[in-house]
Design a protein around this motif. Sequence first.
Motif, PDB file in Angstrom:
ATOM      1  N   LYS A  24      10.889 -53.785 -12.288  1.00 35.24           N
ATOM      2  CA  LYS A  24      10.509 -54.518 -13.524  1.00 35.24           C
ATOM      3  C   LYS A  24      11.171 -55.863 -13.531  1.00 35.24           C
ATOM      4  CE  LYS A  24       8.856 -55.567 -17.499  1.00 35.24           C
ATOM      5  NZ  LYS A  24       7.421 -55.812 -17.918  1.00 35.24           N
ATOM      6  N   PRO A  25      12.635 -55.862 -13.180  1.00 35.17           N
ATOM      7  CA  PRO A  25      13.577 -57.184 -13.695  1.00 35.17           C
ATOM      8  C   PRO A  25      13.043 -58.092 -12.473  1.00 35.17           C
ATOM      9  CG  PRO A  25      14.874 -54.986 -13.611  1.00 35.17           C
ATOM     10  CD  PRO A  25      13.625 -54.415 -13.267  1.00 35.17           C
ATOM     11  N   TYR A  26      12.789 -57.621 -11.233  1.00 35.51           N
ATOM     12  CA  TYR A  26      12.774 -58.581 -10.018  1.00 35.51           C
ATOM     13  C   TYR A  26      11.192 -59.216 -10.156  1.00 35.51           C
ATOM     14  CZ  TYR A  26      16.736 -55.825  -7.945  1.00 35.51           C
ATOM     15  OH  TYR A  26      17.658 -54.759  -8.255  1.00 35.51           O
ATOM     16  N   PHE A  27      10.472 -58.590 -10.727  1.00 32.35           N
ATOM     17  CA  PHE A  27       8.895 -59.243 -10.775  1.00 32.35           C
ATOM     18  C   PHE A  27       8.575 -59.760 -12.167  1.00 32.35           C
ATOM     19  CE2 PHE A  27       8.876 -56.844  -7.162  1.00 32.35           C
ATOM     20  CZ  PHE A  27       7.674 -57.567  -6.382  1.00 32.35           C
ATOM     21  N   ALA A  28       9.710 -59.847 -12.932  1.00 32.88           N
ATOM     22  CA  ALA A  28       9.511 -60.287 -14.355  1.00 32.88           C
ATOM     23  C   ALA A  28       8.818 -61.727 -14.458  1.00 32.88           C
ATOM     24  CB  ALA A  28      11.119 -60.377 -15.292  1.00 32.88           C
ATOM     25  N   GLY A  29       9.364 -62.632 -13.385  1.00 34.48           N
ATOM     26  CA  GLY A  29       8.755 -64.007 -13.533  1.00 34.48           C
ATOM     27  C   GLY A  29       7.699 -64.203 -12.790  1.00 34.48           C
ATOM     28  N   ALA A  30       7.021 -63.071 -12.202  1.00 32.91           N
ATOM     29  CA  ALA A  30       6.033 -63.209 -11.568  1.00 32.91           C
ATOM     30  C   ALA A  30       4.840 -63.964 -11.994  1.00 32.91           C
ATOM     31  CB  ALA A  30       5.398 -62.064 -10.697  1.00 32.91           C
ATOM     32  N   VAL A  31       3.998 -64.873 -11.504  1.00 31.98           N
ATOM     33  CA  VAL A  31       2.624 -65.311 -11.930  1.00 31.98           C
ATOM     34  C   VAL A  31       1.364 -65.081 -11.109  1.00 31.98           C
ATOM     35  CG1 VAL A  31       1.630 -67.835 -12.168  1.00 31.98           C
ATOM     36  CG2 VAL A  31       4.194 -67.587 -12.864  1.00 31.98           C
ATOM     37  N   VAL A  32       0.612 -64.563 -11.883  1.00 36.36           N
ATOM     38  CA  VAL A  32      -0.580 -64.055 -11.246  1.00 36.36           C
ATOM     39  C   VAL A  32      -1.988 -64.695 -11.653  1.00 36.36           C
ATOM     40  CG1 VAL A  32      -1.923 -61.754 -10.955  1.00 36.36           C
ATOM     41  CG2 VAL A  32       0.415 -61.662 -11.139  1.00 36.36           C
ATOM     42  N   THR A  33      -2.558 -65.054 -10.642  1.00 33.12           N
ATOM     43  CA  THR A  33      -4.073 -65.830 -11.041  1.00 33.12           C
ATOM     44  C   THR A  33      -5.004 -65.055 -10.325  1.00 33.12           C
ATOM     45  OG1 THR A  33      -3.540 -67.335  -9.014  1.00 33.12           O
ATOM     46  CG2 THR A  33      -2.740 -67.983 -11.448  1.00 33.12           C
ATOM     47  N   GLU A  34      -6.209 -65.074 -10.654  1.00 35.26           N
ATOM     48  CA  GLU A  34      -7.534 -64.591 -10.154  1.00 35.26           C
ATOM     49  C   GLU A  34      -7.739 -65.716  -9.161  1.00 35.26           C
ATOM     50  OE1 GLU A  34      -9.101 -61.362 -10.208  1.00 35.26           O
ATOM     51  OE2 GLU A  34      -8.774 -61.518 -12.264  1.00 35.26           O
ATOM     52  N   ALA A  35      -8.255 -64.923  -8.019  1.00 32.29           N
ATOM     53  CA  ALA A  35      -8.713 -65.726  -6.782  1.00 32.29           C
ATOM     54  C   ALA A  35     -10.080 -65.255  -6.313  1.00 32.29           C
ATOM     55  CB  ALA A  35      -7.649 -65.412  -5.709  1.00 32.29           C
ATOM     56  N   GLY A  36     -10.770 -64.516  -7.028  1.00 34.38           N
ATOM     57  CA  GLY A  36     -12.311 -64.038  -6.660  1.00 34.38           C
ATOM     58  C   GLY A  36     -12.446 -62.563  -6.937  1.00 34.38           C
ATOM     59  N   GLU A  37     -13.538 -62.140  -6.609  1.00 37.31           N
ATOM     60  CA  GLU A  37     -13.814 -60.527  -6.957  1.00 37.31           C
ATOM     61  C   GLU A  37     -12.761 -59.743  -6.257  1.00 37.31           C
ATOM     62  OE1 GLU A  37     -17.491 -57.414  -7.062  1.00 37.31           O
ATOM     63  OE2 GLU A  37     -17.915 -59.353  -6.147  1.00 37.31           O
ATOM     64  N   ASN A  38     -12.132 -58.962  -7.245  1.00 37.73           N
ATOM     65  CA  ASN A  38     -11.194 -58.068  -6.547  1.00 37.73           C
ATOM     66  C   ASN A  38     -10.179 -58.548  -5.547  1.00 37.73           C
ATOM     67  OD1 ASN A  38     -11.625 -55.549  -7.833  1.00 37.73           O
ATOM     68  ND2 ASN A  38     -13.177 -55.025  -6.462  1.00 37.73           N
ATOM     69  N   LEU A  39      -9.506 -59.737  -6.321  1.00 35.96           N
ATOM     70  CA  LEU A  39      -8.675 -60.665  -5.349  1.00 35.96           C
ATOM     71  C   LEU A  39      -7.927 -61.494  -6.430  1.00 35.96           C
ATOM     72  CD1 LEU A  39      -7.762 -61.088  -2.290  1.00 35.96           C
ATOM     73  CD2 LEU A  39      -9.297 -63.315  -2.622  1.00 35.96           C
ATOM     74  N   CYS A  40      -6.577 -61.319  -6.131  1.00 38.52           N
ATOM     75  CA  CYS A  40      -5.709 -62.345  -6.952  1.00 38.52           C
ATOM     76  C   CYS A  40      -4.467 -62.734  -6.164  1.00 38.52           C
ATOM     77  CB  CYS A  40      -5.229 -61.559  -7.960  1.00 38.52           C
ATOM     78  SG  CYS A  40      -4.040 -60.216  -7.774  1.00 38.52           S
ATOM     79  N   VAL A  41      -3.874 -63.742  -6.731  1.00 38.97           N
ATOM     80  CA  VAL A  41      -2.643 -64.242  -6.073  1.00 38.97           C
ATOM     81  C   VAL A  41      -1.335 -64.322  -6.923  1.00 38.97           C
ATOM     82  CG1 VAL A  41      -1.389 -66.373  -4.936  1.00 38.97           C
ATOM     83  CG2 VAL A  41      -4.017 -65.806  -4.561  1.00 38.97           C
ATOM     84  N   MET A  42      -0.471 -63.661  -6.362  1.00 34.85           N
ATOM     85  CA  MET A  42       1.011 -63.698  -7.051  1.00 34.85           C
ATOM     86  C   MET A  42       1.949 -64.565  -6.329  1.00 34.85           C
ATOM     87  SD  MET A  42       3.732 -60.485  -7.654  1.00 34.85           S
ATOM     88  CE  MET A  42       2.609 -59.676  -8.684  1.00 34.85           C
ATOM     89  N   GLU A  43       2.795 -65.241  -7.123  1.00 39.31           N
ATOM     90  CA  GLU A  43       3.781 -66.125  -6.717  1.00 39.31           C
ATOM     91  C   GLU A  43       4.996 -65.523  -7.529  1.00 39.31           C
ATOM     92  OE1 GLU A  43       3.565 -68.703  -4.979  1.00 39.31           O
ATOM     93  OE2 GLU A  43       1.335 -68.980  -4.963  1.00 39.31           O
ATOM     94  N   VAL A  44       5.717 -65.344  -6.748  1.00 41.04           N
ATOM     95  CA  VAL A  44       7.240 -64.538  -7.123  1.00 41.04           C
ATOM     96  C   VAL A  44       8.345 -64.886  -6.152  1.00 41.04           C
ATOM     97  CG1 VAL A  44       6.726 -62.544  -5.774  1.00 41.04           C
ATOM     98  CG2 VAL A  44       8.211 -62.454  -7.848  1.00 41.04           C
ATOM     99  N   THR A  45       9.861 -65.101  -6.714  1.00 39.26           N
ATOM    100  CA  THR A  45      10.812 -65.127  -6.119  1.00 39.26           C
ATOM    101  C   THR A  45      11.711 -63.857  -6.238  1.00 39.26           C
ATOM    102  OG1 THR A  45      10.642 -67.710  -6.740  1.00 39.26           O
ATOM    103  CG2 THR A  45      12.899 -66.718  -6.161  1.00 39.26           C
ATOM    104  N   LEU A  46      12.115 -63.506  -4.885  1.00 38.97           N
ATOM    105  CA  LEU A  46      12.835 -62.413  -5.022  1.00 38.97           C
ATOM    106  C   LEU A  46      13.974 -62.089  -4.169  1.00 38.97           C
ATOM    107  CD1 LEU A  46       9.889 -60.157  -3.924  1.00 38.97           C
ATOM    108  CD2 LEU A  46      11.006 -60.168  -5.926  1.00 38.97           C
ATOM    109  N   PRO A  47      15.246 -61.310  -4.634  1.00 40.50           N
ATOM    110  CA  PRO A  47      16.416 -61.621  -3.875  1.00 40.50           C
ATOM    111  C   PRO A  47      16.161 -61.303  -2.549  1.00 40.50           C
ATOM    112  CG  PRO A  47      16.644 -60.203  -5.748  1.00 40.50           C
ATOM    113  CD  PRO A  47      15.072 -60.460  -5.715  1.00 40.50           C
ATOM    114  N   SER A  48      16.796 -62.217  -1.619  1.00 41.13           N
ATOM    115  CA  SER A  48      16.932 -61.967  -0.129  1.00 41.13           C
ATOM    116  C   SER A  48      18.203 -62.493   0.622  1.00 41.13           C
ATOM    117  CB  SER A  48      15.517 -62.933   0.433  1.00 41.13           C
ATOM    118  OG  SER A  48      15.671 -62.885   1.824  1.00 41.13           O
TER     119      SER A  48
END
Length: 214
Positions: free
Chosen positions: A149-173
């Motif tokens: 939860k804390p790592y994906f709190a800033g994730a942005v999700v957008t619909e990209a089609g039927e049963n398809l979406c895109v997530m933009e997220v920054t994670l520890p690496s």
Amino acid sequence: MLKNVRIVFSKTDRAKYVSHLDLMRTITRAFRRAQIPLWYTEGFNRHPYLTFAAPLSLGHEGLRETVDIRLEEEMPMDEVVARLNAALPQGIKAVEAAEAVDKVKDLVAAEYTITIHCSADRVKVLLAQSEILVEKRTKKKTMKTIDLKPYFAGAVVTEAGENLCVMEVTLPSGSTENVNPGLFLTALSVSVGEEIQAEFLRKRLLKADGTEFL
């Protein structure tokens, strides 16, 4: 005089299925074919100095991965790139080369684009939960439960089609903390009750101040 050089390269298409060990072998052979004057380690089993800042997970694509080398002779950076690309296989491409600016310890995060074969609503339902628990393997090969939860709190999700979406997220690496985006896919599959597929693209590596690792 030895010159430390950081090469930025991409690893896409079918090359995403090349393991990190095979990638090291592939790039080493490419340097030899390109006749780039690499510095070799001393000792009985001499090998070229190659240091990858953050090995990419198998099956993931990367647009700006890095590998550090040491040159024994002066060579224009554009020539290093051109020679290397002439020797690299399809799917692996040198983007640029320059003297290394940041230290590996400066690397703390990575930007990802995740294309998920699932509706955005289902993904957002999981993101809205108070915790997202998943099992993660530690460096000692044991399993532990972590909360994504804390790592994906800033994730942005957008619909990209039927049963398809895109997530933009920054994670520890980095060397102190690392979160594989594939863990979210595991949690999502459990949440919806079926195996969900996704494509992972690491766009760039970041420092603590949010600027690119170079």
